[in-house]
Design a protein around this motif. Structure first.
Motif, PDB file in Angstrom:
ATOM      1  N   PRO A 176       9.137   9.844  13.707  1.00 29.26           N
ATOM      2  CA  PRO A 176      10.449  10.071  13.085  1.00 29.26           C
ATOM      3  C   PRO A 176      10.623   9.230  11.824  1.00 29.26           C
ATOM      4  N   GLN A 177      11.212   9.846  10.804  1.00 30.36           N
ATOM      5  CA  GLN A 177      11.422   9.180   9.526  1.00 30.36           C
ATOM      6  C   GLN A 177      12.901   9.219   9.147  1.00 30.36           C
ATOM      7  N   ASN A 178      13.238   8.489   8.106  1.00 28.19           N
ATOM      8  CA  ASN A 178      14.621   8.443   7.634  1.00 28.19           C
ATOM      9  C   ASN A 178      14.848   9.393   6.462  1.00 28.19           C
ATOM     10  N   ASN A 179      13.835  10.195   6.144  1.00 34.93           N
ATOM     11  CA  ASN A 179      13.965  11.127   5.034  1.00 34.93           C
ATOM     12  C   ASN A 179      13.545  12.514   5.508  1.00 34.93           C
ATOM     13  N   ASN A 180      13.388  13.433   4.591  1.00 34.42           N
ATOM     14  CA  ASN A 180      13.044  14.806   4.966  1.00 34.42           C
ATOM     15  C   ASN A 180      11.542  15.039   5.052  1.00 34.42           C
ATOM     16  N   PHE A 181      10.766  13.983   4.949  1.00 36.19           N
ATOM     17  CA  PHE A 181       9.322  14.117   5.046  1.00 36.19           C
ATOM     18  C   PHE A 181       8.857  13.887   6.486  1.00 36.19           C
ATOM     19  N   VAL A 182       7.759  14.527   6.824  1.00 37.45           N
ATOM     20  CA  VAL A 182       7.159  14.404   8.150  1.00 37.45           C
ATOM     21  C   VAL A 182       5.761  13.838   8.013  1.00 37.45           C
ATOM     22  N   VAL A 183       5.442  12.855   8.857  1.00 36.03           N
ATOM     23  CA  VAL A 183       4.068  12.381   9.005  1.00 36.03           C
ATOM     24  C   VAL A 183       3.755  12.359  10.497  1.00 36.03           C
ATOM     25  N   TYR A 184       2.493  12.517  10.812  1.00 39.16           N
ATOM     26  CA  TYR A 184       2.037  12.511  12.198  1.00 39.16           C
ATOM     27  C   TYR A 184       1.484  11.144  12.575  1.00 39.16           C
ATOM     28  N   ASP A 185       1.374  10.902  13.883  1.00 39.23           N
ATOM     29  CA  ASP A 185       0.882   9.613  14.356  1.00 39.23           C
ATOM     30  C   ASP A 185      -0.525   9.336  13.842  1.00 39.23           C
ATOM     31  N   ARG A 186      -1.323  10.382  13.669  1.00 35.60           N
ATOM     32  CA  ARG A 186      -2.685  10.188  13.194  1.00 35.60           C
ATOM     33  C   ARG A 186      -2.743   9.747  11.737  1.00 35.60           C
ATOM     34  N   PHE A 187      -1.641   9.831  11.028  1.00 36.54           N
ATOM     35  CA  PHE A 187      -1.543   9.286   9.673  1.00 36.54           C
ATOM     36  C   PHE A 187      -1.936   7.814   9.685  1.00 36.54           C
ATOM     37  N   PHE A 188      -1.549   7.123  10.765  1.00 33.99           N
ATOM     38  CA  PHE A 188      -1.883   5.711  10.915  1.00 33.99           C
ATOM     39  C   PHE A 188      -2.956   5.469  11.968  1.00 33.99           C
ATOM     40  N   SER A 189      -2.865   6.152  13.111  1.00 37.53           N
ATOM     41  CA  SER A 189      -3.708   5.786  14.254  1.00 37.53           C
ATOM     42  C   SER A 189      -5.182   6.034  14.007  1.00 37.53           C
ATOM     43  N   THR A 190      -5.532   6.992  13.151  1.00 44.96           N
ATOM     44  CA  THR A 190      -6.944   7.220  12.855  1.00 44.96           C
ATOM     45  C   THR A 190      -7.467   6.248  11.806  1.00 44.96           C
ATOM     46  N   ASN A 191      -6.558   5.459  11.245  1.00 41.72           N
ATOM     47  CA  ASN A 191      -6.935   4.430  10.269  1.00 41.72           C
ATOM     48  C   ASN A 191      -6.160   3.150  10.593  1.00 41.72           C
ATOM     49  N   PRO A 192      -6.531   2.435  11.668  1.00 41.87           N
ATOM     50  CA  PRO A 192      -5.781   1.242  12.082  1.00 41.87           C
ATOM     51  C   PRO A 192      -5.661   0.196  10.980  1.00 41.87           C
ATOM     52  N   ASP A 193      -6.622   0.161  10.047  1.00 41.97           N
ATOM     53  CA  ASP A 193      -6.569  -0.851   8.994  1.00 41.97           C
ATOM     54  C   ASP A 193      -5.441  -0.587   8.011  1.00 41.97           C
ATOM     55  N   LEU A 194      -4.778   0.583   8.099  1.00 43.98           N
ATOM     56  CA  LEU A 194      -3.648   0.845   7.219  1.00 43.98           C
ATOM     57  C   LEU A 194      -2.403   0.071   7.648  1.00 43.98           C
ATOM     58  N   LEU A 195      -2.348  -0.298   8.910  1.00 44.22           N
ATOM     59  CA  LEU A 195      -1.111  -0.869   9.440  1.00 44.22           C
ATOM     60  C   LEU A 195      -0.650  -2.159   8.783  1.00 44.22           C
ATOM     61  N   PRO A 196      -1.545  -3.079   8.402  1.00 45.44           N
ATOM     62  CA  PRO A 196      -1.046  -4.302   7.783  1.00 45.44           C
ATOM     63  C   PRO A 196      -0.297  -4.062   6.481  1.00 45.44           C
ATOM     64  N   GLY A 197      -0.545  -2.937   5.804  1.00 52.58           N
ATOM     65  CA  GLY A 197       0.229  -2.622   4.619  1.00 52.58           C
ATOM     66  C   GLY A 197      -0.412  -3.025   3.321  1.00 52.58           C
ATOM     67  N   TYR A 198      -1.724  -2.979   3.225  1.00 51.66           N
ATOM     68  CA  TYR A 198      -2.405  -3.303   1.989  1.00 51.66           C
ATOM     69  C   TYR A 198      -3.191  -2.098   1.500  1.00 51.66           C
ATOM     70  N   LYS A 199      -3.746  -2.215   0.301  1.00 51.72           N
ATOM     71  CA  LYS A 199      -4.480  -1.098  -0.270  1.00 51.72           C
ATOM     72  C   LYS A 199      -5.684  -0.755   0.599  1.00 51.72           C
ATOM     73  N   ASN A 200      -5.833   0.537   0.881  1.00 50.05           N
ATOM     74  CA  ASN A 200      -6.930   1.020   1.701  1.00 50.05           C
ATOM     75  C   ASN A 200      -7.374   2.379   1.206  1.00 50.05           C
ATOM     76  N   SER A 201      -8.515   2.797   1.649  1.00 48.92           N
ATOM     77  CA  SER A 201      -8.987   4.149   1.380  1.00 48.92           C
ATOM     78  C   SER A 201      -8.916   4.957   2.654  1.00 48.92           C
ATOM     79  N   ALA A 202      -8.375   6.163   2.557  1.00 51.10           N
ATOM     80  CA  ALA A 202      -8.292   7.049   3.718  1.00 51.10           C
ATOM     81  C   ALA A 202      -9.569   7.856   3.786  1.00 51.10           C
ATOM     82  N   LYS A 203     -10.435   7.531   4.741  1.00 58.91           N
ATOM     83  CA  LYS A 203     -11.709   8.230   4.851  1.00 58.91           C
ATOM     84  C   LYS A 203     -11.485   9.654   5.353  1.00 58.91           C
ATOM     85  N   ILE A 204     -12.186  10.577   4.745  1.00 60.11           N
ATOM     86  CA  ILE A 204     -12.062  11.954   5.172  1.00 60.11           C
ATOM     87  C   ILE A 204     -13.148  12.280   6.167  1.00 60.11           C
ATOM     88  N   ASP A 205     -12.909  13.340   6.906  1.00 62.72           N
ATOM     89  CA  ASP A 205     -13.871  13.821   7.879  1.00 62.72           C
ATOM     90  C   ASP A 205     -15.133  14.277   7.160  1.00 62.72           C
TER      91      ASP A 205
END
Length: 237
Positions: A176-205
Motif C-alpha cells: 500500500p502506498q500514499n499515492n496513486n502508484f502501485v508497487v509489488y512486494d517483489r520490488f524490494f524483496s527480490t533485491n534485499p540490498d535496496l532496503l537500506p536506501g542507497y544507490k543500487n542496480s536492479a538486476k534483471i532476469d
C-alpha cells in the motif's frame, strides 16, 4: 485504429518506440522535410490513440499526447497491425513509460525516495483485445528496457492490468502506498540490498537480456506520509 495516411510508412515495424524527438526508433533520414513530415504524422497518431485511451479510462485529459511526449524523457511503445486497413496498417495499442520521482513504502513501512521506471499509460484498441496484443506490447517493452516487471511502478492501474500482471508475471502482493502508484512486494524483496536506501542496480532476469536497469533510492525526508487507497484506472488490455 485507422488513419488517412499509410501507417506502415511511418511505423515500419510491428513494435515501435517513440521518444521525445517525436520520431520512431527506426527513423534514419537527415532530410529536414522528411523529419518534419514524420513528426507531424507521429503527433497525429499519438493524439488520436491517446484520446481513445483516455476515453477508455474515463479521463477528461489524455495521459498520452504529442505535447506531453515532445522533448520529454518519456517513451511510447506502439503496436501496429501491418496488414490492417487494406495493407496501409493500423495502430493496435500503446504503452507509455517514464521515470517519476516517487516516495514509496517498503513492506516494513519505511518510505524511500525513488525514481523508477513507471507504466503511465497502457491501452489496446477494443477491436484487438483478448488477442495477445497486450502481452506482446508489454513483453517487448520489458526486453527493450532490460527490466523485470516487478521493478516497475504502475500509475493508477486498472483491475484488468493487475489481473494481467498476476496471470503473466505472478505479481500478486501489493505494498500500500500514499499515492496513486502501485508497487509489488517483489520490488524490494527480490533485491534485499535496496532496503537500506542507497544507490543500487536492479538486476534483471537473465532470461530477458544481458545488462542492468538501474535506479537510485535515497531515504525520504520531510513530513510523514499517510497511506490511502490506490486509485483505479479503467484501461483495456
Amino acid at each position: 485504429m485507422e488513419f488517412n495516411f499509410c501507417i506502415n510508412d511511418v511505423l515500419p515495424h510491428r513494435l515501435n518506440c517513440i521518444d521525445g524527438s517525436m520520431l520512431p526508433d527506426s527513423f534514419e533520414s537527415d532530410d529536414r522535410q522528411m523529419i518534419a513530415e514524420c513528426q507531424q504524422k507521429v503527433a497525429i497518431i499519438l493524439d488520436k490513440i491517446g484520446v481513445s485511451s483516455g476515453i477508455a479510462q474515463g479521463l477528461q485529459t489524455p495521459v498520452t499526447s504529442s505535447d506531453r511526449l515532445r522533448n520529454s524523457d518519456h517513451k511510447v511503445y506502439l503496436l501496429t497491425n501491418p496488414d490492417g486497413d487494406g495493407g496501409d496498417g493500423t495502430v493496435v495499442g500503446l504503452l507509455k513509460i517514464g521515470h517519476k520521482k516517487l516516495y514509496v513504502f517498503d513492506a516494513a513501512g519505511k518510505h524511500h525516495e525513488l525514481t523508477p521506471i513507471c507504466v503511465l499509460d497502457f491501452y489496446v484498441h477494443e477491436s484487438m483485445q483478448r488477442a495477445g496484443c497486450g502481452r506482446m506490447l508489454y513483453e517487448h517493452m520489458l526486453q527493450a528496457e532490460n527490466i523485470n516487471p516487478e521493478y516497475l511502478a504502475l500509475d493508477r492501474p486498472s483491475e484488468k492490468l493487475l489481473g494481467f500482471l498476476k496471470k503473466h508475471y505472478d505479481l500478486v502482493h501489493i505494498i500500500p502506498q500514499n499515492n496513486n502508484f502501485v508497487v509489488y512486494d517483489r520490488f524490494f524483496s527480490t533485491n534485499p540490498d535496496l532496503l537500506p536506501g542507497y544507490k543500487n542496480s536492479a538486476k534483471i532476469d537473465s532470461s530477458r537480456a544481458a545488462g542492468k536497469s538501474s535506479f537510485s533510492i535515497t531515504p525520504a525526508s520531510g513530513r510523514a506520509l499517510v497511506s490511502r487507497p490506490v486509485g483505479a484506472m479503467d484501461k483495456a488490455k
